[in-house]
Design a protein around this motif. Structure first.
Motif, PDB file in Angstrom:
ATOM      1  N   ASP A 119       3.550  18.514  43.984  1.00  6.87           N
ATOM      2  CA  ASP A 119       3.029  17.292  43.376  1.00  6.87           C
ATOM      3  C   ASP A 119       4.053  16.643  42.459  1.00  6.87           C
ATOM      4  N   ALA A 120       5.328  17.039  42.587  1.00 11.05           N
ATOM      5  CA  ALA A 120       6.392  16.481  41.761  1.00 11.05           C
ATOM      6  C   ALA A 120       7.605  16.167  42.628  1.00 11.05           C
ATOM      7  N   TYR A 121       8.207  15.020  42.384  1.00 11.05           N
ATOM      8  CA  TYR A 121       9.406  14.583  43.097  1.00 11.05           C
ATOM      9  C   TYR A 121      10.376  13.991  42.088  1.00 11.05           C
ATOM     10  N   ARG A 122      11.579  14.498  42.080  1.00 15.67           N
ATOM     11  CA  ARG A 122      12.612  13.965  41.203  1.00 15.67           C
ATOM     12  C   ARG A 122      13.789  13.496  42.049  1.00 15.67           C
ATOM     13  N   ILE A 123      14.303  12.323  41.719  1.00 15.41           N
ATOM     14  CA  ILE A 123      15.433  11.780  42.451  1.00 15.41           C
ATOM     15  C   ILE A 123      16.492  11.308  41.458  1.00 15.41           C
ATOM     16  N   HIS A 124      17.704  11.898  41.533  1.00 15.12           N
ATOM     17  CA  HIS A 124      18.803  11.283  40.796  1.00 15.12           C
ATOM     18  C   HIS A 124      19.487  10.326  41.759  1.00 15.12           C
ATOM     19  N   MET A 125      19.522   9.075  41.353  1.00 17.60           N
ATOM     20  CA  MET A 125      19.905   7.988  42.243  1.00 17.60           C
ATOM     21  C   MET A 125      21.421   7.803  42.231  1.00 17.60           C
ATOM     22  N   TRP A 126      21.981   7.502  43.385  1.00 18.10           N
ATOM     23  CA  TRP A 126      23.400   7.190  43.477  1.00 18.10           C
ATOM     24  C   TRP A 126      23.547   5.704  43.139  1.00 18.10           C
ATOM     25  N   ASP A 127      23.727   5.428  41.833  1.00 24.11           N
ATOM     26  CA  ASP A 127      23.854   4.043  41.381  1.00 24.11           C
ATOM     27  C   ASP A 127      24.970   3.314  42.105  1.00 24.11           C
ATOM     28  N   ARG A 128      25.988   4.065  42.510  1.00 23.12           N
ATOM     29  CA  ARG A 128      27.135   3.444  43.182  1.00 23.12           C
ATOM     30  C   ARG A 128      26.740   2.837  44.520  1.00 23.12           C
ATOM     31  N   GLU A 129      25.675   3.350  45.142  1.00 19.98           N
ATOM     32  CA  GLU A 129      25.275   2.864  46.476  1.00 19.98           C
ATOM     33  C   GLU A 129      24.294   1.700  46.410  1.00 19.98           C
ATOM     34  N   ILE A 130      23.716   1.424  45.233  1.00 23.05           N
ATOM     35  CA  ILE A 130      22.684   0.374  45.170  1.00 23.05           C
ATOM     36  C   ILE A 130      23.005  -0.708  44.142  1.00 23.05           C
ATOM     37  N   THR A 131      24.246  -0.749  43.632  1.00 29.52           N
ATOM     38  CA  THR A 131      24.620  -1.787  42.679  1.00 29.52           C
ATOM     39  C   THR A 131      25.961  -2.394  43.059  1.00 29.52           C
ATOM     40  N   ASP A 132      26.242  -3.554  42.425  1.00 30.59           N
ATOM     41  CA  ASP A 132      27.585  -4.109  42.508  1.00 30.59           C
ATOM     42  C   ASP A 132      28.343  -3.743  41.234  1.00 30.59           C
ATOM     43  N   SER A 133      29.519  -4.282  41.058  1.00 31.26           N
ATOM     44  CA  SER A 133      30.370  -3.879  39.943  1.00 31.26           C
ATOM     45  C   SER A 133      29.829  -4.325  38.593  1.00 31.26           C
ATOM     46  N   LEU A 134      28.876  -5.258  38.583  1.00 32.03           N
ATOM     47  CA  LEU A 134      28.300  -5.743  37.330  1.00 32.03           C
ATOM     48  C   LEU A 134      26.940  -5.119  37.031  1.00 32.03           C
ATOM     49  N   GLY A 135      26.524  -4.173  37.876  1.00 31.50           N
ATOM     50  CA  GLY A 135      25.244  -3.522  37.648  1.00 31.50           C
ATOM     51  C   GLY A 135      24.067  -4.239  38.255  1.00 31.50           C
ATOM     52  N   ASN A 136      24.316  -5.236  39.089  1.00 27.81           N
ATOM     53  CA  ASN A 136      23.213  -5.923  39.761  1.00 27.81           C
ATOM     54  C   ASN A 136      22.675  -5.057  40.892  1.00 27.81           C
ATOM     55  N   LEU A 137      21.367  -5.002  41.001  1.00 29.34           N
ATOM     56  CA  LEU A 137      20.723  -4.199  42.034  1.00 29.34           C
ATOM     57  C   LEU A 137      20.888  -4.867  43.395  1.00 29.34           C
ATOM     58  N   LEU A 138      21.328  -4.111  44.381  1.00 27.64           N
ATOM     59  CA  LEU A 138      21.547  -4.633  45.722  1.00 27.64           C
ATOM     60  C   LEU A 138      20.345  -4.333  46.602  1.00 27.64           C
ATOM     61  N   GLN A 139      19.879  -5.341  47.312  1.00 22.77           N
ATOM     62  CA  GLN A 139      18.763  -5.147  48.235  1.00 22.77           C
ATOM     63  C   GLN A 139      19.323  -4.661  49.569  1.00 22.77           C
ATOM     64  N   ASN A 140      19.655  -3.363  49.624  1.00 22.61           N
ATOM     65  CA  ASN A 140      20.278  -2.819  50.823  1.00 22.61           C
ATOM     66  C   ASN A 140      19.448  -1.671  51.384  1.00 22.61           C
ATOM     67  N   GLU A 141      19.981  -1.017  52.402  1.00 27.14           N
ATOM     68  CA  GLU A 141      19.232   0.052  53.074  1.00 27.14           C
ATOM     69  C   GLU A 141      18.950   1.214  52.137  1.00 27.14           C
TER      70      GLU A 141
END
Length: 875
Positions: free
Chosen positions: A104-126
């Motif tokens: 009943d618990a799920y933890r995810i450390h996210m690869w920020d490098r795969e979902i942002t650009d160089s300015l920290g904007n969130l990318l709408q990608n796969e």
């Protein structure tokens, strides 16, 4: 028993609409009963931290257990793509299995490098889309989520990086708090992430009650109290200013703990790898001393007491023990942890290769014993009170409704409502008539099943049960070796097996109906027995109606017709054999192997080439599913060495010979792979028996201090006074500390396994050949650890000359031993002692250690001390 309360969905319905709904449903209730095809949906409660405890809105304590899992990112994402798997289908498969293990618990450390650009904007990608989909699927299975947004490192592990545009290409973990210009980028990312609307749930992370908390940074490498405190408070404050109204956690085992305790956060996070990581092969020693407890060093700190505690990742890495996960769960509850998520679960689609963090290995289908033990660990989190205390091992391996055993490789829950076991068990259910759930691997007094996969029985109503049977899992390699996309460490096989169920609620005659897609078989049990294949099944007692239950009926968070398992995947025979190091002459010994992929009619032979006498071919018998054995007769076991092969006879003069899977046989004229064989040394039981040798055992030896070379700690293989014989030389200028001791430890399991216990017991002395170049501040000790985790030591009176020092086994006395390999992180104990009195018996020895202990303060600063060890033997 601790519960996890949830509020009914009516909580969110306006009062006028609620009254109308209640009137309608009251009328409907007069004419019909609830349909099991309609799942009763509930809205999860939000979580807050009060006086250092996570609680639901109702006031009940939070207690959640589960996994880390990352198909949206890094290697998991790559592997699914390379293997041609559909990512979303893989997520659906695995989240179903999570529900079966009652996670009943799920933890995810996210690869920020795969979902942002160089300015920290969130990318709408796969990557972001799959992350959103995973969160949604977890919520569909009533699994709560904690996100860790920042990691600051690449996606390279273990097979190499793929291009990723994110800001952590130029902002590192260490730099993040140090460079003020980086903070707006990080905060921009955090804001967009928590305000991002998940297209599958329709909610932002702020709004989604299934996302219960956030851990800002994955394993930070901060430095400097003031700088760290300012950085953590700035990010936490920014999150709250951006709308985040849920608990905020920070990792306390990395960086600057004092700053985190003083920071304006709600909780702190931990991890635990009791015997380290990336050992390269399976650790098989008694694991209880390593998982006995999880003490934290900040218990008395007021800042700690005000903060909730969670374990963001943990694992008994490099082990296949079926009791380690439950024992770790117990230790976490004892330490006050309210959340624990294993790292990292292997997606079903490529678990066969164990490439996703190969130091870990957990999967519902491919590691059935560990999967059931994970289910038991989840039960411990629900049934053991927070901060309930237990005696130290060897006591309390039986506690409450739970039982753990190293020698049986077993964890077990035997409760009024559930009977669950990770291996064969002879325990009788304490309340068979009231059981609601049964799960196991192997046989028990109520289920006789010889298959190697797990099975699950769930009571739907009186006389009606759901049975799920997984395919057989056959281990064919050490799963902790280096991985490869083309390699299997476990094969699956859809093989039918007899099963007998002894449940009064089902009786001795009942029907079995297939539920999963493509399975519409109808079977009848005779005297409780039937033959079953993998799938999901409906079991119905004679005279009872089960018409209301069909494949689409809901039972908790699953549909009873669901079933996910890969097809049989051994295309040709595969053999896994682990030889012992040595056997004694004049005694027979048994060669065993796991063999997958055999076709009907194929046979297995052992080809033996002794150093003296004639070659022999011995038929190997299947003593249990996929386990083949052959006895080599005593007259063949003569002094010298013995070479052997395992040959699969495929019929029509076709053979496969192992090791190597060579398409021929050793007795054929064109078998040119004679150098590919297994070989065992044959020892004379009347002669001394060498159990440790520096040259031979270097690769399997762990050391008690960190660092090779350098000014403080030095270690190397060097020549001894005997031609061709190496010695292990270690020295240091440091005193023994919590994490550092001048010492070595070697697992002797393979060395002693081939010797007969009676022969081993004839040995009365241990001889250690050693010397030193230094004046020692404390004695050199040799420690012998047995299979029960008991340890005994004796002093070795080393001098500056090479000498064999004879130590009577009767002179060894109980003493502590080093827990090697070292745990990670370094907050847990480095020593263990059971206190069990001797005598030490040669037949029980499983590990040998050598160390110098200077904790008594008898070491002068800067003074170097050390020793050289060449060998140790019994005589």
């Amino acid at each position: 028993m601790i519960t996890k309360p949830i509020l009914q969905i009516t909580k969110s319905i306006p009062a006028t609409r609620l009254i109308l709904l209640l009137l309608i449903t009251s009328v409907m209730a007069l004419s019909c009963s609830p349909s099991p095809t309609e799942r009763e949906r509930t809205e999860p409660e939000r979580v807050e931290v009060i006086d250092g405890v996570m609680v639901w809105e109702s006031g009940e304590e939070v207690s959640l257990f589960g996994v880390n899992y990352q198909p949206a990112f890094a290697h998991s994402h790559r592997a699914l793509r390379i293997l041609g798997k559909d990512h979303k289908e893989a997520i659906r498969e695995d989240t179903y299995h999570f529900s079966r293990m009652r996670f009943d618990a799920y933890r995810i450390h996210m690869w920020d490098r795969e979902i942002t650009d160089s300015l920290g904007n969130l990318l709408q990608n796969e990557h972001l889309d799959l992350h959103d989909y995973t969160i949604h699927q977890m919520s569909q299975r009533d699994i709560r989520t904690i996100m860790t947004p920042t990691t600051y490192y690449s996606n390279a592990y273990p097979d190499g990086a793929t291009p990723a545009p994110g800001f952590s290409n130029y902002i590192s973990k260490g730099q993040a708090p140090q460079v003020p210009e980086y903070r707006p980028v990080i905060k921009n990312y955090l804001t967009q992430l928590i305000q991002h609307r998940n297209p599958y749930t329709g909610m932002t992370a702020i709004e989604d009650p299934n996302i219960i908390a956030l851990e800002i940074d994955n394993e930070p490498s901060h430095s400097g109290y003031e700088r760290t405190l300012d950085f953590v408070n700035e990010l936490a404050g920014h999150l709250r200013d951006s709308g985040w109204n849920k608990p905020i956690f920070y990792n306390i085992t990395h960086g600057v703990p004092e700053a985190y305790l003083d920071a304006d956060i709600d909780g702190v996070t931990f991890q635990w790898y009791p015997a380290g990581l990336v050992n390269g092969e399976a650790i098989r020693k008694n694991y209880f001393p390593y998982v006995n407890s999880y003490p934290t060093p900040w218990e008395e700190d007021p800042g700690y007491q005000e903060k909730a505690q969670m374990v963001y990742e943990f694992d008994p890495a490099d082990t296949m023990h079926r009791y380690a996960l439950p024992m770790m769960a117990r230790s976490f509850r004892e330490a006050g942890m309210q959340w624990a998520t294993q790292f990292a679960y292997d997606p079903l689609a490529f678990a066969h290769q164990n490439s996703d963090y190969p130091t870990h290995f957990l999967n519902f289908a491919y590691t059935p014993g560990k999967a059931v033990s994970a289910l038991i660990a989840s039960e411990i989190f629900n049934r053991i009170e927070r901060r309930q205390q237990f005696d130290n091992f060897p006591a309390d391996t039986a506690f409450g409704d739970f039982l753990m055993s190293h020698h049986l490789d077993l964890s077990q829950l035997n409760a009024e409502d559930a009977f669950i076991h990770s291996n064969h068990t002879e325990s009788v259910p304490k309340a068979e008539a009231s059981l609601e759930r049964i799960a196991g691997v192997g046989t028990s007094p109520i289920v006789n099943y010889q298959g190697t996969g797990a099975y699950f029985l769930d009571k739907l109503k009186e006389g009606v049960w759901r049975l799920e049977v997984m395919p057989d899992a056959i281990q064919v390699r050490d799963p902790f070796e280096r991985p490869d996309y083309g390699k299997h460490v476990v094969h699956l096989n859809w093989r039918e097996h007899p099963m007998e169920i002894r449940l009064a609620d089902l009786g001795r005659t009942f029907s079995i109906s297939g539920l999963n897609e493509g399975n519409r078989r109808q079977i009848s049990a005779e005297n409780g027995s039937f033959t079953i294949s993998p799938g999901s099944w409906l079991l119905t007692r004679n005279g009872v109606s089960s018409e209301e239950w069909g494949p689409d009926s809901w039972f908790g968070a699953i549909r009873i017709g669901e079933f996910h398992a890969p097809a049989s995947n051994a295309e040709k025979p595969v053999v896994w054999h682990r030889p012992v190091d040595v056997v004694e002459s004049g005694r027979p010994f048994t060669v065993s192997a796991n063999i997958a992929g055999l076709r009907p009619g194929e046979s297995v032979m052992l080809r033996v080439n002794p150093s003296q006498g004639q070659n022999q071919t011995i038929e190997m018998e299947e003593t249990s599913p996929y386990r083949f054995e052959a006895d080599i007769p005593a007259e063949t076991v003569s002094l010298g060495v013995l070479q052997y092969w395992i040959v699969v006879d495929r019929g029509e003069d076709e053979y496969l010979t192992f090791p190597g899977a060579n398409p021929s046989a050793p007795w054929r004229w064109n078998f040119f792979q004679m150098d590919e064989h297994w070989q065992i040394a044959i020892a004379d039981p009347a002669e001394p028996f060498e159990i440790w040798n520096a040259g031979r055992d270097f690769a399997r030896t762990s050391q008690g201090f960190s660092g090779f070379g350098g000014n403080s700690n030095q270690t190397s293989l060097s020549s001894s006074d005997r031609p061709g014989e190496l010695a292990w030389e270690v020295s240091t200028t440091n005193p023994t500390s919590h994490r550092s001791v001048l010492g070595l430890a070697t697992d002797l399991s393979d060395r002693v396994a081939g010797m007969h216990p009676a022969t081993l017991n004839n040995y009365q002395n241990l001889v250690v050949r050693a010397r030193t170049d230094y004046n020692l501040p404390a004695p050199l000790k040799v420690v012998l650890v047995d299979g029960d985790g008991n340890s005994y030591s004796a002093a070795v009176p080393v001098t500056r000359s090479w000498q064999g020092h004879t130590l009577p086994l009767a002179s060894f006395s109980p003493d502590r031993f080093m827990l090697l390999p070292r745990s990670y992180p370094g907050i847990t104990e480095s020593w263990y002692e059971t206190g069990v009195s001797g005598p030490v018996r040669a037949r029980d020895i499983q590990e040998i250690q050598f160390y110098i202990d200077t904790t008594d303060g008898n070491h002068q600063d800067g003074e170097r001390y050390g020793f050289e060890i060449q060998s140790a033997w019994l005589e």
